[in-house]
Motif scaffolding. Structure first.
Motif, PDB file in Angstrom:
ATOM      1  N   PRO A 590       0.643  -1.194  -0.159  1.00  0.00           N
ATOM      2  CA  PRO A 590       0.075  -0.171   0.060  1.00  0.00           C
ATOM      3  C   PRO A 590       0.873   1.191   0.000  1.00  0.00           C
ATOM      4  CG  PRO A 590      -0.048  -1.145   2.032  1.00  0.00           C
ATOM      5  CD  PRO A 590       0.632  -1.912   1.156  1.00  0.00           C
ATOM      6  N   LYS A 591       0.620   2.054  -1.052  1.00  0.00           N
ATOM      7  CA  LYS A 591       1.613   3.373  -1.176  1.00  0.00           C
ATOM      8  C   LYS A 591       0.711   4.525  -1.409  1.00  0.00           C
ATOM      9  CE  LYS A 591       5.955   1.112  -2.672  1.00  0.00           C
ATOM     10  NZ  LYS A 591       6.878   0.764  -3.648  1.00  0.00           N
ATOM     11  N   THR A 592       1.191   5.579  -0.950  1.00  0.00           N
ATOM     12  CA  THR A 592       0.578   6.750  -1.552  1.00  0.00           C
ATOM     13  C   THR A 592       1.003   6.936  -2.786  1.00  0.00           C
ATOM     14  OG1 THR A 592       2.542   8.210  -0.670  1.00  0.00           O
ATOM     15  CG2 THR A 592       0.941   7.724   1.056  1.00  0.00           C
ATOM     16  N   ARG A 593       0.301   8.135  -3.347  1.00  0.00           N
ATOM     17  CA  ARG A 593       0.542   8.569  -4.669  1.00  0.00           C
ATOM     18  C   ARG A 593       1.899   8.971  -4.972  1.00  0.00           C
ATOM     19  NH1 ARG A 593      -4.458   8.359  -7.294  1.00  0.00           N
ATOM     20  NH2 ARG A 593      -6.016   8.617  -5.437  1.00  0.00           N
ATOM     21  N   SER A 594       2.678   9.632  -3.612  1.00  0.00           N
ATOM     22  CA  SER A 594       3.925   9.902  -3.731  1.00  0.00           C
ATOM     23  C   SER A 594       5.094   8.628  -3.517  1.00  0.00           C
ATOM     24  CB  SER A 594       4.293  11.008  -2.712  1.00  0.00           C
ATOM     25  OG  SER A 594       3.848  10.632  -1.548  1.00  0.00           O
ATOM     26  N   GLY A 595       4.422   7.517  -3.479  1.00  0.00           N
ATOM     27  CA  GLY A 595       5.178   6.467  -3.296  1.00  0.00           C
ATOM     28  C   GLY A 595       5.615   6.036  -1.915  1.00  0.00           C
ATOM     29  N   LYS A 596       5.229   6.423  -0.903  1.00  0.00           N
ATOM     30  CA  LYS A 596       5.317   6.361   0.411  1.00  0.00           C
ATOM     31  C   LYS A 596       4.771   5.024   0.849  1.00  0.00           C
ATOM     32  CE  LYS A 596       5.818   8.598   4.727  1.00  0.00           C
ATOM     33  NZ  LYS A 596       5.243   8.093   5.591  1.00  0.00           N
ATOM     34  N   ILE A 597       5.267   4.102   1.483  1.00  0.00           N
ATOM     35  CA  ILE A 597       4.478   3.042   1.950  1.00  0.00           C
ATOM     36  C   ILE A 597       3.923   3.243   3.283  1.00  0.00           C
ATOM     37  CG2 ILE A 597       4.874   0.627   3.200  1.00  0.00           C
ATOM     38  CD1 ILE A 597       7.529   0.312   1.665  1.00  0.00           C
ATOM     39  N   MET A 598       2.604   2.972   3.316  1.00  0.00           N
ATOM     40  CA  MET A 598       1.809   3.285   4.310  1.00  0.00           C
ATOM     41  C   MET A 598       1.855   2.113   5.497  1.00  0.00           C
ATOM     42  SD  MET A 598      -0.029   6.023   3.955  1.00  0.00           S
ATOM     43  CE  MET A 598      -1.646   6.106   4.584  1.00  0.00           C
ATOM     44  N   ARG A 599       2.735   2.123   6.185  1.00  0.00           N
ATOM     45  CA  ARG A 599       2.824   1.200   7.303  1.00  0.00           C
ATOM     46  C   ARG A 599       1.884   1.179   8.297  1.00  0.00           C
ATOM     47  NH1 ARG A 599       8.319   0.065   7.229  1.00  0.00           N
ATOM     48  NH2 ARG A 599       9.486   1.220   5.969  1.00  0.00           N
ATOM     49  N   ARG A 600       1.159   2.331   8.488  1.00  0.00           N
ATOM     50  CA  ARG A 600       0.091   2.245   9.444  1.00  0.00           C
ATOM     51  C   ARG A 600      -0.890   1.257   8.888  1.00  0.00           C
ATOM     52  NH1 ARG A 600      -4.789   3.918   9.259  1.00  0.00           N
ATOM     53  NH2 ARG A 600      -4.498   4.913   7.048  1.00  0.00           N
ATOM     54  N   ILE A 601      -1.176   1.000   7.643  1.00  0.00           N
ATOM     55  CA  ILE A 601      -2.229  -0.006   6.991  1.00  0.00           C
ATOM     56  C   ILE A 601      -1.425  -1.224   7.347  1.00  0.00           C
ATOM     57  CG2 ILE A 601      -3.086  -0.967   4.995  1.00  0.00           C
ATOM     58  CD1 ILE A 601      -3.393   2.126   4.162  1.00  0.00           C
ATOM     59  N   LEU A 602       0.055  -1.520   7.215  1.00  0.00           N
ATOM     60  CA  LEU A 602       0.741  -2.861   7.332  1.00  0.00           C
ATOM     61  C   LEU A 602       0.630  -3.364   8.684  1.00  0.00           C
ATOM     62  CD1 LEU A 602       3.653  -2.323   5.138  1.00  0.00           C
ATOM     63  CD2 LEU A 602       1.442  -3.646   4.652  1.00  0.00           C
ATOM     64  N   LYS A 604      -1.882  -2.427  10.708  1.00  0.00           N
ATOM     65  CA  LYS A 604      -3.251  -2.977  11.207  1.00  0.00           C
ATOM     66  C   LYS A 604      -3.260  -4.149  10.722  1.00  0.00           C
ATOM     67  CE  LYS A 604      -4.812   0.860  13.151  1.00  0.00           C
ATOM     68  NZ  LYS A 604      -4.677   0.974  14.430  1.00  0.00           N
ATOM     69  N   ILE A 605      -3.078  -4.621   9.475  1.00  0.00           N
ATOM     70  CA  ILE A 605      -2.997  -5.996   9.099  1.00  0.00           C
ATOM     71  C   ILE A 605      -2.287  -6.964   9.686  1.00  0.00           C
ATOM     72  CG2 ILE A 605      -2.711  -7.498   7.180  1.00  0.00           C
ATOM     73  CD1 ILE A 605      -3.087  -5.084   5.270  1.00  0.00           C
ATOM     74  N   ALA A 606      -1.163  -6.637  10.205  1.00  0.00           N
ATOM     75  CA  ALA A 606      -0.088  -7.773  10.984  1.00  0.00           C
ATOM     76  C   ALA A 606      -0.914  -7.899  12.587  1.00  0.00           C
ATOM     77  CB  ALA A 606       0.924  -7.003  11.151  1.00  0.00           C
ATOM     78  N   GLU A 607      -1.555  -6.552  12.954  1.00  0.00           N
ATOM     79  CA  GLU A 607      -1.755  -6.777  14.399  1.00  0.00           C
ATOM     80  C   GLU A 607      -3.545  -7.385  14.397  1.00  0.00           C
ATOM     81  OE1 GLU A 607      -2.019  -2.698  15.678  1.00  0.00           O
ATOM     82  OE2 GLU A 607       0.162  -2.747  15.764  1.00  0.00           O
ATOM     83  N   ASP A 608      -4.057  -7.620  13.239  1.00  0.00           N
ATOM     84  CA  ASP A 608      -5.231  -8.201  12.809  1.00  0.00           C
ATOM     85  C   ASP A 608      -6.377  -7.235  13.428  1.00  0.00           C
ATOM     86  OD1 ASP A 608      -6.199 -10.480  11.928  1.00  0.00           O
ATOM     87  OD2 ASP A 608      -5.458 -11.779  13.529  1.00  0.00           O
ATOM     88  N   ILE A 613      -8.552  -0.290   9.793  1.00  0.00           N
ATOM     89  CA  ILE A 613      -7.706   0.371   8.761  1.00  0.00           C
ATOM     90  C   ILE A 613      -7.982   1.610   8.138  1.00  0.00           C
ATOM     91  CG2 ILE A 613      -6.978  -0.253   6.355  1.00  0.00           C
ATOM     92  CD1 ILE A 613      -6.886  -2.952   7.167  1.00  0.00           C
ATOM     93  N   GLY A 614      -9.244   1.942   8.293  1.00  0.00           N
ATOM     94  CA  GLY A 614      -9.563   3.611   8.012  1.00  0.00           C
ATOM     95  C   GLY A 614      -9.571   3.558   6.454  1.00  0.00           C
ATOM     96  N   ASP A 615      -9.525   4.964   6.005  1.00  0.00           N
ATOM     97  CA  ASP A 615      -9.712   5.123   4.572  1.00  0.00           C
ATOM     98  C   ASP A 615      -8.569   4.889   3.830  1.00  0.00           C
ATOM     99  OD1 ASP A 615     -10.832   6.467   2.410  1.00  0.00           O
ATOM    100  OD2 ASP A 615     -10.031   8.500   2.707  1.00  0.00           O
ATOM    101  N   THR A 616      -8.697   3.872   2.563  1.00  0.00           N
ATOM    102  CA  THR A 616      -7.516   3.634   1.900  1.00  0.00           C
ATOM    103  C   THR A 616      -7.718   4.458   0.589  1.00  0.00           C
ATOM    104  OG1 THR A 616      -8.789   1.695   1.106  1.00  0.00           O
ATOM    105  CG2 THR A 616      -7.384   1.267   2.998  1.00  0.00           C
ATOM    106  N   ILE A 624      -4.838  -3.264  -3.267  1.00  0.00           N
ATOM    107  CA  ILE A 624      -3.691  -4.231  -2.695  1.00  0.00           C
ATOM    108  C   ILE A 624      -4.085  -4.548  -1.283  1.00  0.00           C
ATOM    109  CG2 ILE A 624      -2.298  -2.235  -1.835  1.00  0.00           C
ATOM    110  CD1 ILE A 624      -1.175  -5.531  -3.662  1.00  0.00           C
ATOM    111  N   VAL A 625      -4.898  -3.699  -0.656  1.00  0.00           N
ATOM    112  CA  VAL A 625      -5.235  -3.869   0.841  1.00  0.00           C
ATOM    113  C   VAL A 625      -5.902  -5.136   1.079  1.00  0.00           C
ATOM    114  CG1 VAL A 625      -6.411  -2.946   2.678  1.00  0.00           C
ATOM    115  CG2 VAL A 625      -4.994  -1.371   1.187  1.00  0.00           C
ATOM    116  N   ASP A 626      -6.965  -5.524  -0.111  1.00  0.00           N
ATOM    117  CA  ASP A 626      -7.715  -6.452   0.167  1.00  0.00           C
ATOM    118  C   ASP A 626      -7.070  -7.960   0.066  1.00  0.00           C
ATOM    119  OD1 ASP A 626     -10.037  -4.860   0.404  1.00  0.00           O
ATOM    120  OD2 ASP A 626     -10.293  -4.941  -1.824  1.00  0.00           O
ATOM    121  N   GLU A 627      -6.015  -7.824  -1.096  1.00  0.00           N
ATOM    122  CA  GLU A 627      -5.029  -8.979  -1.133  1.00  0.00           C
ATOM    123  C   GLU A 627      -4.256  -9.051   0.042  1.00  0.00           C
ATOM    124  OE1 GLU A 627      -2.050  -8.632  -4.436  1.00  0.00           O
ATOM    125  OE2 GLU A 627      -0.930  -9.742  -2.988  1.00  0.00           O
TER     126      GLU A 627
END
Ligand code: WTA
Length: 633
Positions: A590-602, A604-608, A613-616, A624-627
Motif C-alpha cells: 500500500p503506497k501513497t501517490r508519492s510512493g511512500k509505504i503506508m506502514r500504518r495499514i501494514l 493494522k493488518i499484522a495486528e489483526d 484500517i480506515g480510509d484507503t 492491494i489492501v484486500d489482497e
C-alpha cells in the motif's frame, strides 16, 4: 559513594526534584563533588538543543575507573565487586574483590598499551558474558581508549559495519560462547568480518570453549599470552569530562545503526546517581542485572553504575531457562541477591512455564525487583510482583534508552508509589514533556503524547559517531528545542508516566531494538526480492515480533524455501535475533501517490485490526489492501 546522595523518602524526592529543575547546575555540581576528579570543572553545564551542544563538567579531568575501582580500595578493597555465575550451574563461579578486579583491569590495560592502543583509539569488544567482558570495558576506560561493545548475537556483517564505522584498531573476542545447551562460535564470525576491516591491527582472543580457533599470525593473540604476565598497576589516563568513554551502536528508523557516543564525566555522575537511588542500594547488598553487556543496560547497570557505587554486582553467562526455568530464582537464593533487574520478555517467558519453578525457591533476600527495556504488561507486572516479589518487594520499572545513558523515569526502590504498567516519576534532573502532533506541550492528564525532554541531563548522548548532523536530525529536529525519544507515553493525574512504545519505525523484539529499514535492507539483499516492508506486531512473550511483507521478482514455486532464504539473509546481515516471525508474499504494497509505504495499514493488518484500517482511497492502488488481508498469516 557517599550515602549523602541517597534519597530516602518520597518527600525528599519531591524536594530534590524541585531543586534539580530550579537550579540544575547547583544540583548536579553538588552530586559531582562526591566523585574523584583530577581537576575540577570550569562550568557544570553549557548547552543548546539546536546544534546540539551538550557539555557537562567542562574542563574537568577524571578517569572513570579511578572512581569505579581505586577510590574503593581503601574502604572496600576486600569487598566483592563482581560475582560471575557461569552458564552451567555445575561449573565453578568466579568472584573478584575490588582489589582483584582492579588488578585484572590494570593487567589488560597494560596489555592494550603494549599492543599499541592509545587514548582515543577505538576497541571493539565481541565477547560472551564472562568477567573478561566487564574487564575489557574498564581496561579501555583506564587508558582512555573508546570501547564499542558488539552484542555477541550479531552477525559478521554487523560486526564489519560497526568496526568500520568506528575505525577500530583492535578487537577483543573469544573462541565461542555457551548459551544454554548450545555452543556458539565467535572468533570464526570475527574472522569473517575482519576480511573487510582494514583498520583492525590486532585481535585478542579469550579461550572460553577450548576450541583452539584459527589464529592469524601477527594479528591474533591469545588473552593469557598477552595479559597474564602484565603488571597489576597501570596509571589511570587523565580524561576530559567530555572525552568519549564509549560508542554503542543502536538502531533507529533510518539507515544503518548509529554509534551513540557517551562521555566520561556526565555518564559517570548519571549512572552512579541513578543506580544508587533507583535500586536503593545498601552497602552490604548483592545486586544482579540479567541484561547482556552488549546492550546499554549492561554497560550502565552491570558495570559502571554498580562499580561506581562500590556495589557487589552479579553477572550471569547463561539464559533463564537452562538447565530449567528455575535458574534465575536459584541464582538469587545462591548469592542472596537483594536487588534484581530483568526484562519483561524474560518475565513473560518464565510465566509461561508456570509458577512452580519460582515457588521452589525462597527469594527471601529480595528487596527491589526491576523491569527494563520494553513496556511491561499488566499480567506480567502482577505475576512478577506476586510470585517473585511476594508482594513485599518494590517493583521498579525503568524507562530509558541507549541515548539517555541512565534511567530517566522510574520508581525509586520502596519509596515511590507503584502503579502496574507505569514507569512512574522522572528522576531528579529529568524534565519530560508530552507533545502533540503540532509539537505543543500537552498540559492535561490522562492524554497520550510524544515523550520528549526539554532540558539536558548529564548522561545523555553527545553525538553520533562521525556524524553530528545525524544526531541532530534524529533527536533534536522533530520538535525544536526538545530531545525526542521516539516513544509515546501517557501521564496520569498524579503525574506518573506510562510508556506506550515506539512511535517511529523501531521494533523492540525481546528488548532488542531494530529499525524496519535495517531489516528490509537485509531482506532485499536476496536476489529474488524486489521490495519489502517490515512492521512490528504484538507477541505474547517477545513483546513485539517482526512481520515482513515481501514482493518477489517471479512467481514463487516453493514458499517455504523462499522463506528460508529470506531468514538466512537476515541472519547473515544482522543476526538471528532479527529474523521475521512471519513472512507474507504479496504482489504489491500500500503506497501513497508519492510512493511512500503506508506502514500504518501494514501494522493494522499484522495486528489483526482490520476494522480500524480506515480510509484507503488515497492509496495508489487501494485493491492491494484486500489482497494483503486475504493472505494474512
Ligand atoms: C523501550 C534500553 C517501556 C523504549 C534501556 C525505548 C521501555 C527503548 C522501557 C530503548 C520501559 C526501555 N518501559 N519501554 N521501562 N525501557 N523501553 O536503547 O521504547 O535498548 O525507546 O535501551 O526501549 O531501548 P534501548
Amino acid at each position: 559513594m557517599a550515602n549523602t546522595l541517597k534519597i530516602r523518602t518520597f518527600e525528599e524526592y519531591q524536594e530534590k526534584y524541585q531543586q534539580s529543575i530550579e537550579n540544575p547546575e547547583k544540583f548536579w555540581g553538588e552530586i559531582a563533588e562526591e566523585f574523584q576528579w583530577m581537576k575540577k570543572w570550569e562550568r557544570v553545564l553549557d548547552w543548546n538543543f539546536d546544534e546540539p551542544k551538550l557539555e557537562w563538567f567542562k574542563g574537568a579531568k577524571l578517569n572513570i575507573t579511578e572512581n569505579a575501582l581505586d577510590r574503593h580500595l581503601e574502604t572496600r578493597g576486600n569487598k566483592l565487586a563482581l560475582i560471575w555465575e557461569p552458564n552451567d550451574p555445575k561449573e565453578r563461579f568466579v568472584r573478584y574483590t575490588y582489589r582483584e578486579l582492579h588488578d585484572k583491569v590494570c593487567q589488560l590495560a597494560n596489555a592494550l598499551k603494549e599492543m599499541g592502543v592509545k587514548k582515543g583509539d577505538r576497541v571493539c569488544i565481541y565477547l560472551p558474558m564472562i568477567p573478561e567482558l566487564a574487564i575489557s570495558l574498564l581496561a579501555c576506560a583506564r587508558i582512555g581508549a573508546i570501547h564499542s561493545v558488539i552484542f555477541a548475537g550479531f552477525s559478521s556483517s554487523s560486526i564489519m559495519d560497526r568496526v568500520n564505522d568506528a575505525q577500530a584498531k583492535m578487537v577483543i573476542t573469544a573462541d565461542g560462547l555457551y548459551r544454554g545447551a548450545k555452543q556458539i562460535p565467535l572468533k570464526r564470525v570475527v574472522d569473517e568480518a575482519l576480511e573487510n576491516c582494514p583498520s583492525v591491527e590486532k585481535v585478542i582472543v579469550y579461550n572460553r570453549l577450548n576450541w583452539e580457533p584459527n589464529m592469524v599470525a601477527g594479528r591474533d593473540f591469545k588473552w593469557e599470552e598477552v595479559v597474564d604476565y602484565q603488571s597489576k598497576s597501570c596509571p589511570a589516563e587523565p580524561m576530559d569530562a567530555e572525552d568519549p568513554l564509549y560508542i554503542l551502536y543502536t538502531s533507529g528508523s533510518t539507515g544503518k545503526p548509529k554509534g551513540v557516543v557517551h562521555t566520561c564525566g556526565g555518564y559517570m555522575v548519571g549512572t552512579a546517581y541513578t543506580f544508587l537511588n533507583v535500586f536503593q542500594y545498601e552497602e552490604s547488598d548483592v545486586y544482579w542485572c540479567t541484561a547482556d553487556i552488549g546492550w546499554v543496560t549492561g554497560h550502565s547497570y552491570i558495570v559502571y553504575g554498580p562499580l561506581l557505587t562500590g556495589a557487589t554486582t552479579v553477572m550471569f553467562e547463561g539464559i533463564p531457562t537452562y538447565p530449567d526455568p528455575g535458574r534465575f530464582w536459584q541464582i538469587i537464593d545462591k548469592y542472596g541477591v537483594n536487588q534484581f533487574l530483568t526484562a519483561p520478555t524474560a518475565i513473560r517467558s518464565l510465566m509461561a512455564h508456570g509458577e512452580n519453578h519460582v515457588l521452589a525457591y525462597s527469594l527471601d533476600s529480595l528487596k527491589v525487583i526491576g523491569s527494563v527495556g520494553e513496556p511491561i504488561n499488566d499480567e506480567a507486572w502482577k505475576w512478577y510482583h506476586l510470585h517473585v516479589g511476594k508482594e513485599r518487594c518494590a517493583v521498579v520499572d525503568n524507562w530509558w534508552q541507549t541515548e539517555t545513558g541512565a534511567v530517566m523515569i522510574s520508581g525509586l526502590g520502596n519509596i515511590s508509589p507503584m502503579k502496574p504498567t507505569y514507569a512512574g516519576y522522572p528522576l531528579p534532573g529529568v524534565q519530560p514533556v508530552l507533545l502533540n502532533q503540532e509539537g505543543q506541550e500537552i498540559q492535561e492528564s490522562d492524554v497520550e503524547g510524544y515523550l520528549c525532554m526539554k532540558a539536558p541531563w548529564p548522561s545523555m548522548l553527545r553525538t553520533t559517531w562521525g556524524d553530528h548532523e545525524r544526531c541532530k536530525n534524529t533527536y533534536f529536529s522533530n520538535y525544536k528545542g526538545y530531545y525526542f525519544s521516539g516513544d509515546g507515553a501517557k501521564r496520569d493525574k498524579n503525574g506518573m508516566y506510562r510508556i506506550i512504545g515506539r512511535v517511529d519505525d523501531v521494533i523492540n523484539v525481546s528488548g532488542h531494538r531494530f529499525g524496519t529499514a535495517e531489516i528490509e535492507n537485509a531482506i532485499n539483499t536476496n536476489d529474488n526480492v524486489v521490495e519489502s516492508a517490515v512492521v512490528g506486531y504484538p507477541h505474547p512473550v517477545k513483546g513485539q515480533s517482526i512481520y515482513a511483507f515481501v514482493i518477489c521478482e517471479s512467481e514463487i514455486e516453493d514458499e517455504a524455501l523462499m522463506r528460508g532464504a529470506i531468514i538466512e539473509s537476515v541472519a547473515r546481515e544482522i543476526g538471528r535475533i532479527a529474523i521475521p516471525e512471519k513472512i507474507q508474499f504479496v504482489s504489491g504494497l500500500p503506497k501513497t501517490r508519492s510512493g511512500k509505504i503506508m506502514r500504518r495499514i501494514l501494522r493494522k493488518i499484522a495486528e489483526d485490526e482490520i476494522a480500524s484500517i480506515g480510509d484507503t482511497s488515497t492509496l495508489l492502488d487501494p485493491q492491494i489492501v484486500d489482497e494483503l488481508i486475504a493472505g494474512k498469516l
